[in-house]
Design a protein around this motif. Structure first.
Motif, PDB file in Angstrom:
ATOM      1  N   UNK A   1       0.801  -1.234   0.000  1.00  0.00           N
ATOM      2  CA  UNK A   1       0.000   0.000   0.000  1.00  0.00           C
ATOM      3  C   UNK A   1       0.831   1.279   0.000  1.00  0.00           C
ATOM      4  N   UNK A   2       2.120   1.171   0.318  1.00  0.00           N
ATOM      5  CA  UNK A   2       2.979   2.349   0.290  1.00  0.00           C
ATOM      6  C   UNK A   2       3.486   2.707  -1.086  1.00  0.00           C
ATOM      7  N   UNK A   3       3.357   1.789  -2.054  1.00  0.00           N
ATOM      8  CA  UNK A   3       3.816   2.069  -3.414  1.00  0.00           C
ATOM      9  C   UNK A   3       3.003   3.216  -4.012  1.00  0.00           C
ATOM     10  N   UNK A   4       3.650   3.973  -4.898  1.00  0.00           N
ATOM     11  CA  UNK A   4       2.983   5.098  -5.570  1.00  0.00           C
ATOM     12  C   UNK A   4       2.770   4.701  -7.029  1.00  0.00           C
ATOM     13  N   UNK A   5       1.512   4.655  -7.452  1.00  0.00           N
ATOM     14  CA  UNK A   5       1.167   4.161  -8.790  1.00  0.00           C
ATOM     15  C   UNK A   5       0.320   5.194  -9.517  1.00  0.00           C
ATOM     16  N   UNK A   6       0.722   5.523 -10.746  1.00  0.00           N
ATOM     17  CA  UNK A   6      -0.006   6.493 -11.551  1.00  0.00           C
ATOM     18  C   UNK A   6      -1.212   5.892 -12.241  1.00  0.00           C
ATOM     19  N   UNK A   7      -1.671   6.549 -13.287  1.00  0.00           N
ATOM     20  CA  UNK A   7      -2.855   6.114 -14.014  1.00  0.00           C
ATOM     21  C   UNK A   7      -2.486   5.043 -15.049  1.00  0.00           C
ATOM     22  N   UNK A   8      -3.471   4.214 -15.363  1.00  0.00           N
ATOM     23  CA  UNK A   8      -3.329   3.316 -16.498  1.00  0.00           C
ATOM     24  C   UNK A   8      -2.449   2.106 -16.283  1.00  0.00           C
ATOM     25  N   UNK A   9      -2.248   1.674 -15.030  1.00  0.00           N
ATOM     26  CA  UNK A   9      -1.499   0.434 -14.802  1.00  0.00           C
ATOM     27  C   UNK A   9      -2.341  -0.748 -15.273  1.00  0.00           C
ATOM     28  N   UNK A  10      -1.721  -1.627 -16.078  1.00  0.00           N
ATOM     29  CA  UNK A  10      -2.383  -2.841 -16.551  1.00  0.00           C
ATOM     30  C   UNK A  10      -1.525  -4.036 -16.177  1.00  0.00           C
ATOM     31  N   UNK A  11      -2.103  -4.960 -15.417  1.00  0.00           N
ATOM     32  CA  UNK A  11      -1.402  -6.184 -15.020  1.00  0.00           C
ATOM     33  C   UNK A  11      -2.100  -7.345 -15.716  1.00  0.00           C
ATOM     34  N   UNK A  12      -1.456  -7.918 -16.727  1.00  0.00           N
ATOM     35  CA  UNK A  12      -2.074  -8.982 -17.517  1.00  0.00           C
ATOM     36  C   UNK A  12      -1.914 -10.315 -16.794  1.00  0.00           C
ATOM     37  N   UNK A  13      -3.023 -10.983 -16.542  1.00  0.00           N
ATOM     38  CA  UNK A  13      -3.082 -12.216 -15.724  1.00  0.00           C
ATOM     39  C   UNK A  13      -2.619 -11.880 -14.307  1.00  0.00           C
ATOM     40  N   UNK A  14      -1.338 -11.645 -14.111  1.00  0.00           N
ATOM     41  CA  UNK A  14      -0.895 -11.022 -12.873  1.00  0.00           C
ATOM     42  C   UNK A  14      -0.419 -11.927 -11.766  1.00  0.00           C
ATOM     43  N   UNK A  15      -0.688 -13.228 -11.835  1.00  0.00           N
ATOM     44  CA  UNK A  15      -0.293 -14.072 -10.712  1.00  0.00           C
ATOM     45  C   UNK A  15       1.222 -13.985 -10.490  1.00  0.00           C
ATOM     46  N   UNK A  16       1.604 -13.759  -9.237  1.00  0.00           N
ATOM     47  CA  UNK A  16       3.022 -13.679  -8.898  1.00  0.00           C
ATOM     48  C   UNK A  16       3.621 -12.300  -9.018  1.00  0.00           C
ATOM     49  N   UNK A  17       2.836 -11.301  -9.413  1.00  0.00           N
ATOM     50  CA  UNK A  17       3.355  -9.925  -9.490  1.00  0.00           C
ATOM     51  C   UNK A  17       3.543  -9.370  -8.081  1.00  0.00           C
TER      52      UNK A  17
END
Length: 216
Positions: free
Chosen positions: A71-87
């Motif tokens: 939750x401390x990470x700073x993330x901008x707009x438009x992040x796309x995580x495809x499938x995503x397992x293990x990210x």
């Protein structure tokens, strides 16, 4: 209202970058959608110093989706995580806009740093499946990280990085379009080196043949 805006933006991002999506309703089934929406809630709690509640949300989300975003990470707009397992996205990671991550990507630390321990990823970067970006440095805008690469040092803008450890194999001043999500057709430095060695071998072979003919 902000949360509704985030939902609309995320639906648009997923529909734009995943051709398998046939309707807006399918987006709500996506682990990426769930993880990013819950991250937005957890991040707000983190900024208000409700650290336990923020981590509670992020850890529950990780168990349900396989995507762990601190939750401390700073993330901008438009992040796309495809499938995503293990990210995995670490606490001090900073992500710009329009970034694409594939399954198994880690934005982590080396375990030897204090303070800012995780990468900064600039706008329009694509990080392919299984790639690991470890340490407090910057991945320049419009760059691509090849599948399975391990990146341990700064990457300039507009670069393609492959290998273990990752190295820049392509760099130019042309912006990589946001729609360019090709993980396959990346330069292969090992193949290029082998081709060069073959050419040198054939050249030496021809020279030896000429010498042998001359001596006869």
């Amino acid at each position: 209202m902000d949360f509704i805006r985030f939902i609309r933006e995320e639906i648009e991002v997923i529909r734009e970058r995943d051709p398998a999506i046939k309707s807006d309703w399918e987006v709500f089934l996506y682990p990426s959608f769930k993880a990013i929406m819950r991250y937005r809630v957890a991040h707000r709690l983190f900024l208000k110093k409700h650290y336990f509640l923020a981590r509670l949300i992020s850890q529950r989300t990780a168990r349900k989706t396989g995507i762990e975003i601190h939750p401390g990470a700073v993330i901008g707009k438009g992040l796309f995580i495809d499938h995503g397992h293990g990210v995995v996205i670490g606490e001090t990671a900073i992500l710009g806009d329009n970034i694409t991550l594939y399954q198994g990507v880690t934005l982590g630390g080396t375990g030897k740093e204090q303070g800012k321990r995780h990468p900064t990823v600039r706008d329009n970067v694509m990080i392919s499946a299984g790639a690991k970006v470890l340490g407090s440095f910057t991945i320049g805008e419009n760059s691509k990280i090849g599948a399975g690469s391990v990146v341990l040092r700064e990457v300039p803008p507009n670069c393609t990085v492959v290998g273990v450890p990752g190295r820049v194999v392509k760099q130019d001043n042309v912006r990589i379009p946001r729609s360019d999500l090709d993980q396959v057709n990346l330069p292969d430095p090992v193949k290029n080196d082998i081709e060069l060695l073959k050419e040198e071998y054939l050249s030496l072979k021809r020279q030896i043949e000429k010498i042998e003919v001359h001596n006869m």
